[in-house]
Design a protein around this motif. Sequence first.
Motif, PDB file in Angstrom:
ATOM      1  N   ASN A   2      26.456  42.707  22.772  1.00 25.40           N
ATOM      2  CA  ASN A   2      27.260  43.693  21.919  1.00 25.40           C
ATOM      3  C   ASN A   2      28.608  43.731  22.801  1.00 25.40           C
ATOM      4  O   ASN A   2      28.736  43.386  23.718  1.00 25.40           O
ATOM      5  N   ALA A   3      29.410  44.374  22.202  1.00 26.25           N
ATOM      6  CA  ALA A   3      30.935  44.704  22.746  1.00 26.25           C
ATOM      7  C   ALA A   3      30.597  45.415  24.225  1.00 26.25           C
ATOM      8  O   ALA A   3      31.426  44.803  25.154  1.00 26.25           O
ATOM      9  N   LEU A   4      29.720  46.189  24.145  1.00 31.73           N
ATOM     10  CA  LEU A   4      29.816  47.039  25.337  1.00 31.73           C
ATOM     11  C   LEU A   4      29.320  46.188  26.525  1.00 31.73           C
ATOM     12  O   LEU A   4      29.932  46.103  27.715  1.00 31.73           O
ATOM     13  N   LYS A   5      28.361  45.398  26.214  1.00 28.87           N
ATOM     14  CA  LYS A   5      27.700  44.619  27.236  1.00 28.87           C
ATOM     15  C   LYS A   5      28.689  43.566  27.545  1.00 28.87           C
ATOM     16  O   LYS A   5      28.629  42.998  28.831  1.00 28.87           O
ATOM     17  N   ALA A   6      29.394  42.919  26.721  1.00 25.17           N
ATOM     18  CA  ALA A   6      30.162  41.896  26.889  1.00 25.17           C
ATOM     19  C   ALA A   6      31.703  42.367  28.174  1.00 25.17           C
ATOM     20  O   ALA A   6      31.747  41.717  28.864  1.00 25.17           O
ATOM     21  N   ARG A   7      32.025  43.676  27.873  1.00 26.53           N
ATOM     22  CA  ARG A   7      32.995  44.222  28.757  1.00 26.53           C
ATOM     23  C   ARG A   7      32.220  44.305  30.091  1.00 26.53           C
ATOM     24  O   ARG A   7      32.831  44.181  31.077  1.00 26.53           O
ATOM     25  N   LEU A   8      31.060  44.736  30.109  1.00 30.72           N
ATOM     26  CA  LEU A   8      30.377  44.955  31.421  1.00 30.72           C
ATOM     27  C   LEU A   8      30.193  43.515  32.133  1.00 30.72           C
ATOM     28  O   LEU A   8      30.441  43.468  33.417  1.00 30.72           O
ATOM     29  N   ILE A   9      29.869  42.635  31.555  1.00 35.71           N
ATOM     30  CA  ILE A   9      29.662  41.057  32.256  1.00 35.71           C
ATOM     31  C   ILE A   9      31.229  40.919  32.566  1.00 35.71           C
ATOM     32  O   ILE A   9      31.334  40.475  33.771  1.00 35.71           O
ATOM     33  N   LEU A  10      32.261  40.907  31.678  1.00 40.38           N
ATOM     34  CA  LEU A  10      33.439  40.458  32.243  1.00 40.38           C
ATOM     35  C   LEU A  10      33.865  41.491  33.338  1.00 40.38           C
ATOM     36  O   LEU A  10      34.675  40.901  34.355  1.00 40.38           O
ATOM     37  N   ALA A  11      33.801  42.720  33.355  1.00 44.01           N
ATOM     38  CA  ALA A  11      34.079  43.710  34.487  1.00 44.01           C
ATOM     39  C   ALA A  11      33.287  43.221  35.877  1.00 44.01           C
ATOM     40  O   ALA A  11      34.108  43.059  36.902  1.00 44.01           O
ATOM     41  N   THR A  12      32.064  42.716  35.715  1.00 46.27           N
ATOM     42  CA  THR A  12      31.299  42.330  36.733  1.00 46.27           C
ATOM     43  C   THR A  12      32.037  40.909  37.554  1.00 46.27           C
ATOM     44  O   THR A  12      32.272  40.907  38.740  1.00 46.27           O
ATOM     45  N   ILE A  13      32.233  40.048  36.650  1.00 49.43           N
ATOM     46  CA  ILE A  13      32.769  38.705  37.105  1.00 49.43           C
ATOM     47  C   ILE A  13      34.190  38.845  37.849  1.00 49.43           C
ATOM     48  O   ILE A  13      34.606  38.040  38.386  1.00 49.43           O
ATOM     49  N   MET A  14      35.024  39.767  37.131  1.00 47.42           N
ATOM     50  CA  MET A  14      36.181  40.061  37.630  1.00 47.42           C
ATOM     51  C   MET A  14      36.255  40.732  38.983  1.00 47.42           C
ATOM     52  O   MET A  14      37.000  39.954  39.791  1.00 47.42           O
ATOM     53  N   LEU A  15      35.313  41.671  39.222  1.00 48.85           N
ATOM     54  CA  LEU A  15      35.352  42.191  40.644  1.00 48.85           C
ATOM     55  C   LEU A  15      34.717  41.119  41.520  1.00 48.85           C
ATOM     56  O   LEU A  15      35.357  41.028  42.853  1.00 48.85           O
ATOM     57  N   VAL A  16      33.685  40.403  40.958  1.00 48.72           N
ATOM     58  CA  VAL A  16      33.059  39.223  41.894  1.00 48.72           C
ATOM     59  C   VAL A  16      34.400  38.239  42.296  1.00 48.72           C
ATOM     60  O   VAL A  16      34.341  37.624  43.344  1.00 48.72           O
ATOM     61  N   SER A  17      35.185  37.934  41.244  1.00 51.13           N
ATOM     62  CA  SER A  17      36.094  36.895  41.538  1.00 51.13           C
ATOM     63  C   SER A  17      37.138  37.366  42.604  1.00 51.13           C
ATOM     64  O   SER A  17      37.671  36.876  43.368  1.00 51.13           O
TER      65      SER A  17
END
Length: 416
Positions: A2-17
């Motif tokens: 869902n949209a919330l999970k998608a934002r969580l995934i994006l936030a995670t890979i952003m911080l990892v990057s």
Amino acid sequence: MNALKARLILATIMLVSLLGTAGIALPYPLLSPYFAADNSENIIQFWSLDPKILLGLTLASYPLGILIGSNIIGSLSDRYGRKPILIYSLSGSILGYMLTAITFEHELFLGFIFARFVTGFCEGNMAIARAIAVELEPYIERGRALSLLYSTIYGGWLIGPLCGGYLAPYGIDFAFYVASLAVAASLLMVIFILPGQPAQKPAQSSLWQEIISNHSATLLANREIRRFFIYYLVFTLGINAFYEFYPLWLVESHQFSSQEIAWATVGITSLMILLSATIANKIPEVLGEKTALLVGNLLFGGLILLTTLMHNQWIYITLSLTGAVIAVINLVFPAMLSRYFGHLGQGKVMGLQVSFFCFSNVLIALIGSIVSLISATTTMWLAASLIILSVFLFNPPKSLEISAGDQPIDPSIIKE
């Protein structure tokens, strides 16, 4: 999803990057001043070669590793899942940075080169982050996801060199240990925050067979992809000549210190972040993707030429403006690749892009080090010339020229 999970995934890979890129970029302000210095350290006396040649070998070893790693890691993540491949590769990066510090501390040049290669191989995982970002559509629009991801990558290029410049008094080996800690933080985030994701295509063969038969370079059998990457090869030769040798130019032509190089990098990356987080994805919507890409290349080449004529504080201004242009270029090209060829495997496609970038990085590190024997300014002129030349080599097939808002093309129109 869902949209919330998608934002969580994006936030995670952003911080990892962010953390991973900071670890990559941290040593950059240290190496050029070190190899340009007049000292008798064993590591820069290897085989009595000119230190500029040794610097070129050092600069080439890391992207050579990424070239090979990204060619394999991206496609493996399509088969075995993003998260497990990301965990293994980040673990390898940590070990690579620690080995780099140890070999430098003991002045083992060949060991240092090998350690940089191993680290680069594992850092080929940047293709996975891009693949995850473009797969979040329709919950997060592809261009917006890439724009936000690149803003954090640029943040790493800002934080890393700045930290490296100010860690210089503690030694280069210490800076590499700090880089390993940054990547370790990335690994913990992937383990505990990034949701598990299934493999995109279930593996039906052994790992070695997958590496041999399904690496990213197999995409070059596709004629349409080859037409894109002729342009991209020349462009990346230019941008990597700029990235790798503007610190040497600053040292040679203006006697910049590590801290001053770090602040010049801050200027470039600050505008990258600002544009990428705000309007970079709007520019191709207004101008069209092709126009935004090619005008950006012309401006980029012109700014490099102008920089070589500048003095004092004006250098910071022209260098910083290159960051704004790079932000747009770096957004448009992967978005086009994803839209046109994503059905062939997002990880595989992004892996090919990273592989080309790193191949050109290796090539220009060696060529540029030889050209720099004339002068570092000549290398900057070479960078500008290649970037401008790439404009005339961008010739996508008419069947693939679609607007930024269109859906992916029908695979049937792509001729193998």
